[in-house]
Design a protein around this motif. Structure first.
Motif, short mmCIF file in Angstrom:
data_model
loop_
_atom_site.label_atom_id
_atom_site.label_comp_id
_atom_site.label_asym_id
_atom_site.label_seq_id
_atom_site.Cartn_x
_atom_site.Cartn_y
_atom_site.Cartn_z
N LEU A 23 0.85 -1.19 0.00
CA LEU A 23 0.00 0.00 0.00
C LEU A 23 0.88 1.24 0.00
O LEU A 23 1.95 1.24 0.61
N TRP A 24 0.41 2.27 -0.68
CA TRP A 24 1.19 3.50 -0.76
C TRP A 24 0.86 4.37 0.45
O TRP A 24 -0.29 4.78 0.62
N PRO A 25 1.87 4.67 1.28
CA PRO A 25 1.57 5.34 2.56
C PRO A 25 0.96 6.73 2.40
O PRO A 25 0.31 7.21 3.32
N HIS A 26 1.15 7.36 1.24
CA HIS A 26 0.67 8.74 1.09
C HIS A 26 -0.70 8.80 0.43
O HIS A 26 -1.15 9.88 0.06
N MET A 27 -1.38 7.67 0.28
CA MET A 27 -2.70 7.70 -0.36
C MET A 27 -3.77 7.10 0.56
O MET A 27 -3.51 6.13 1.27
N TYR A 66 -5.73 6.50 5.99
CA TYR A 66 -4.43 6.20 5.38
C TYR A 66 -3.97 4.82 5.85
O TYR A 66 -4.40 4.36 6.92
#
Lengths: 580, 356
Positions: free
Chosen positions: B88-92, B136
């Motif tokens: 998972l992309w931490p900034h999305m 998040y």
């Protein structure tokens, strides 16, 4: 069958275009390696070549001349004493600090680390300047000693001992950096296993911890050794007035002396310096020959040694006193003494004025133009390193084959070389890039730019590479299976994740370029003075008050920049990456 | 329909895959099972397009996805993927994760914003994350992260869904729950799924068809029950069923163990390959223990392990060591007891094997 025929043909066409692409890929690889060779390795080869050549014929004349002079041997002896002494000092301080920070329970470790790293971002010649103020007649050390009974005088920093002290204090953070994580990565179970096998704590340290930490200690020692050998600012500021020469300052004197064979003699001395550096590297390899590094161990930063609260307080207080005295106090003294009106007058209210600042920033035009030169140079060096270094790091990360490894090795050479040697390489290379053709790079600001970019590129490569290593490859793979490729993948996924790591590399490049002295001192020309050159000039002319004023402004700027960076990366971490 | 045709993959001199052939039908749920280093992850990466085969081709509905010369990159393939680490992309946010493939995938939503939002809502509801859309990844639990990873993979309705040990980062209870969740998603999306795992229980429970791999080769492809009850190779017999490989020889339809020729066992569905090599693969629960004076092969109990729902005995029979699982309700034996061992005579119904 008739329908299938065109399909087969089309596929063939695609195949051929693809094989062309692969040929192109190899073509680019070779072009890239060639460019890296020209920019990073060829200058060194030309320096070595020049030390053997006289009027187009091979000769050992320069070697026999230089090696026959007693001054050479005197310099080599000084160099060896100073480098050995300062490396031992840096090792002792660095290993002690890293062991304490890694294992002993202390409060305020993060703040301590910050102070340990302070000498990193303050250039060593400014640190030296600060220390000379600290020990000067109007400084606090003399004041304290005069209260004490007896005829105590502040030690003279303009001596071999002073140079060793300053070098050791400037470079122990390197040893610390290399060893603290090695200590943390030694599993505590190993010590416990030693204890259950009947070893006392002391013996367990000697038999288990120390051998396992040796790789880190040896690499830290090597870096400290190379930095001590390479350092120009400290021996130039402290040794020159006392007639103490080391190889780096001796080479500098040869080049600026402009004798008939100055460059060739400097080349010979550079080769000697290179041989000493190589000997250190071989020694490190010899030490590490049989050790195995286990990189997979998790770093464990919970304390392993609990002191009684009284002892812990005592340790904390003594560590803080050491840190404050070695890193902050000299800078504060320098700031304070930059406010007195003339060198040597006592520090009291009547003698305070801003006259030095007025002179530096209003009367003399050089400091401001040097500041503007250095800022521009640092900015553009950072920019080009940011682009090329990150691209190189990505290639190195995605295709870890011989070609990218070789490329990175080549890029390390300019940074690993002593600054004076590297500057000489740059002169030989860019004075006439092709023999017989002088494009006029040497003698302008361009040679500084090329030198900075080639010297500091590897810092950005390492910084960005570390940033790439820290993100899971599946982050990028997930972007691709979601359909994102090329710029979208970079903009939406990779860059936001890489930003803090890449930025810290870029900041390091910027700082190094901004305050660079060694390379600039040989490559500057009228109109392209840099900050380091101007401070060095003041110091050589005996205007200590001006150099301290200019340095104080620089230190404040650097601290402000460092603080802003820390704030920005913390904000990024919290606001964009949502780490708590 | 995906066809893996004679695919070989080499890393330098090491061959990770030896001439693999595999067919994945539309809507089929395939589990690729094998020990670590068997080549299952390599196969998955080839299907995704992260690398190309050294020989052979991979095609989807008659278009060639990959050959030795040409590889269609993953972003141009009609696939979705769930990663072991979730990736998972931490900034999305959760919603942004679902929106991402809907904006860039080959099957992206080409209509307006409204359709996009509707689809995001639909997908989040399907995985039960509608209430967490603005969270998040750092604010989610392991199971929730897994659901986000699933939602992102299925959002663009890919033809092929690849799953790389998606449950191995979860704890045991959550793993059971997510098995059902994945089966539900499979029913509702009708995508073909390739699910890589090293957990035989997971593979047996979840898939329509299991591909067992070992050392870069496919050992057997079969539905779960066929695989379990009728293994075709020694590797499958020991890796999937933990079978005891009893040596002996086949006489017509009966097996004579080498240790004691007085006993014979009937053929309860043993593959021809074993008949040729004179082996009878017996699953631990297929044996039955009795007091020594009864009929059957004679052995001595050497270990007893109480497992809760059953008891595992290790029994020395002649030169061989067998593992035998007995119910906790059967009569008990202790270490050193002499026992008689016989085969449970439950014929396997050849016609009606369970398939998921």
């Amino acid at each position: 069958m008739t329908v299938k025929q065109p399909m087969v043909e089309e596929r063939k066409k695609r195949d051929s275009s693809f094989s062309l692409f692969f040929q192109k890929k190899n073509f680019y690889k070779i072009i890239g390696l060639l460019a890296i060779f020209v920019f990073f390795l060829l200058p060194v080869l030309r320096l070595v070549w020049l030390s053997f050549v006289d009027d187009g014929s091979l000769t050992l004349q320069y070697y026999t001349d230089v090696l026959r002079e007693p001054a050479t041997w005197n310099t080599v002896q000084n160099t060896l004493i100073i480098v050995a002494g300062s490396t031992v000092l840096a090792l002792v301080l660095g290993v002690l600090f890293s062991w304490i920070v890694a294992y002993v329970r202390l409060s305020g470790k993060r703040a301590m680390q910050l102070f340990i790293f302070l000498p990193f971002i303050i250039p060593s010649y400014i640190t030296t300047l600060a220390w000379t103020q600290f020990f000067s007649a109007s400084g606090p050390v003399t004041a304290v000693l005069s209260w004490l009974p007896g005829e105590l005088a502040a030690p003279n920093l303009y001596s071999i001992g002073g140079i060793i002290l300053l070098l050791g204090i400037s470079h122990y953070p390197l040893v610390y950096l290399f060893t603290v994580n090695v200590f943390r990565k030694i599993p505590r179970e190993l010590e416990e296993a030693a204890a259950t096998s009947g070893l006392s704590k002391k013996r367990a340290f000697r038999k288990v911890v120390l051998p396992l930490a040796l790789p880190g200690i040896a690499s830290g020692g090597l870096i400290a050794f190379l930095s001590n050998l390479d350092n120009f600012g400290i021996p130039a500021f402290l040794g020159t007035p006392a007639n103490i020469r080391v190889l780096s300052t001796y080479i500098y004197e040869q080049v600026v002396g402009f004798g008939p064979s100055a460059f060739s003699r400097a080349a010979v001395l550079s080769v000697i310096l290179g041989i000493i550096a190589l000997a250190g590297t071989v020694l490190q390899w010899f030490l590490l020959r049989r050790s195995r590094v286990n990189e997979t161990n998790r770093s464990d930063s919970t304390p392993r040694i609990h002191l009684s609260s009284g002892k812990q307080k005592l340790l904390e207080v003594s560590l803080w006193i050491f840190l404050l005295v070695t890193s902050l106090m000299p800078l504060i003294t320098m700031g304070a003494l930059s406010l007195i009106s003339a060198y040597g007058v006592p520090f009291n209210l009547e003698n305070l004025s801003l006259r030095n600042y007025e002179y530096v920033f209003l009367t003399d035009s050089k400091p401001l133009s040097a500041l503007s030169n250095s800022l521009q140079l640092a900015f553009f060096t950072m920019l080009i390193c940011l682009l090329l270094g990150t691209a190189m790091a990505y290639l190195r990360f995605k295709h870890p084959d011989w070609s990218t490894k070789a490329a990175e090795l080549f890029m390390t050479i300019p940074f690993a070389l002593p600054g004076t040697v590297f500057a000489l390489c740059m002169i030989f290379m860019w004075l006439e890039p092709v023999p017989g053709w002088n494009p006029g790079i040497y003698g302008t600001v361009w040679i500084l730019f090329i030198a900075y970019a080639t010297r500091f590129l590897v810092l950005q490569v390492r910084g960005s590479y570390t940033a790439f290593l820290q993100i899971d490859p599946s982050m990028e793979e997930a972007a691709r299976t979601s359909g994102a490729a090329g710029w979208v993948k970079w903009r939406r996924i990779l860059l936001p994740l890489l930003f803090p790591g890449i930025l810290s590399g870029a900041l390091l490049v910027f700082l190094m370029a901004l305050t660079e002295l060694t390379v600039s001192s040989l490559l500057w020309s009228s109109g392209s003075e840099t900050v380091g050159v101007v401070i060095f000039g003041y110091e050589q002319a005996g205007y200590s008050t001006y150099s301290t004023a200019f340095s104080t402004v620089l230190v404040l700027g650097i601290l402000l920049g460092g603080g802003l960076f820390m704030l920005l990366s913390k904000l990024w971490d919290r606001k964009v990456l949502k780490n708590k | 329909m995906i066809n893996v045709n004679n695919v070989t993959k080499k890393y330098g001199s090491f061959t990770a895959l030896h001439s693999i052939d595999l067919e994945i039908g539309d809507g089929e749920f395939i589990a690729v099972l094998g020990p670590s280093g068997c080549g299952k992850t390599t196969l998955l990466k080839l299907l995704a397009g992260f690398m190309g085969p050294t020989e052979g081709t991979i095609s989807m509905d008659d278009t060639v996805l990959a050959s030795a010369k040409r590889v269609l990159p993953p972003e141009k393939r009609n696939i979705g993927m769930v990663f072991q680490s979730f990736a998972l992309w931490p900034h999305m946010t959760v919603a942004e994760h679902v929106k991402f493939p809907l904006s860039y995938h080959p099957n992206k939503i080409k209509e307006g914003k409204k359709e996009l939002q509707e689809r995001i809502g639909e997908v989040l509801k399907l995985v039960g994350l509608a209430a967490l859309a603005e969270r998040y990844p750092s604010e989610l639990s392991g199971g929730q992260k897994q659901r986000v990873a699933l939602a992102r993979a299925i959002a663009p309705l890919p033809n092929l869904l690849l799953m790389d040990e998606p449950l191995s980062a979860l704890d045991v209870e959550l793993r059971m729950e997510m098995r059902k969740e994945i089966q539900k998603l499979h029913r509702e999306t009708q995508a073909s799924i390739v699910f890589v795992t090293h957990d035989q229980g997971e593979a047996l429970a979840i898939a329509d068809k299991i591909v067992v791999m070992n050392q870069g080769r496919i050992e057997q492809i079969a539905p779960p029950e066929v695989l379990y009850t009728r293994p075709e190779t020694e590797f499958v017999a020991t890796f999937v069923g933990k079978c005891n490989l009893v040596k002996g020889h086949w006489q017509n339809t009966h097996f004579v163990p080498a240790i004691d020729s007085a006993n014979t066992w009937p053929d309860l569905g043993v593959a021809d390959s074993f008949k040729e090599s004179g082996i009878y693969p017996v699953r631990p629960e297929q044996f039955q223990l009795a007091a020594a004076e009864k009929d059957g092969l004679q052995g001595v109990v050497s270990f007893v392990q109480y497992q809760g729902h059953e008891i595992h005995y290790t029994v020395e029979v002649g030169q061989e060591t067998w593992t035998i699982h007995e119910s906790v309700f059967a009569s008990r034996f202790n270490i050193g007891d002499f026992v008689g061992i016989s085969l449970k005579h439950v014929p396997i119904q050849k016609g009606s094997l369970v398939s998921n």
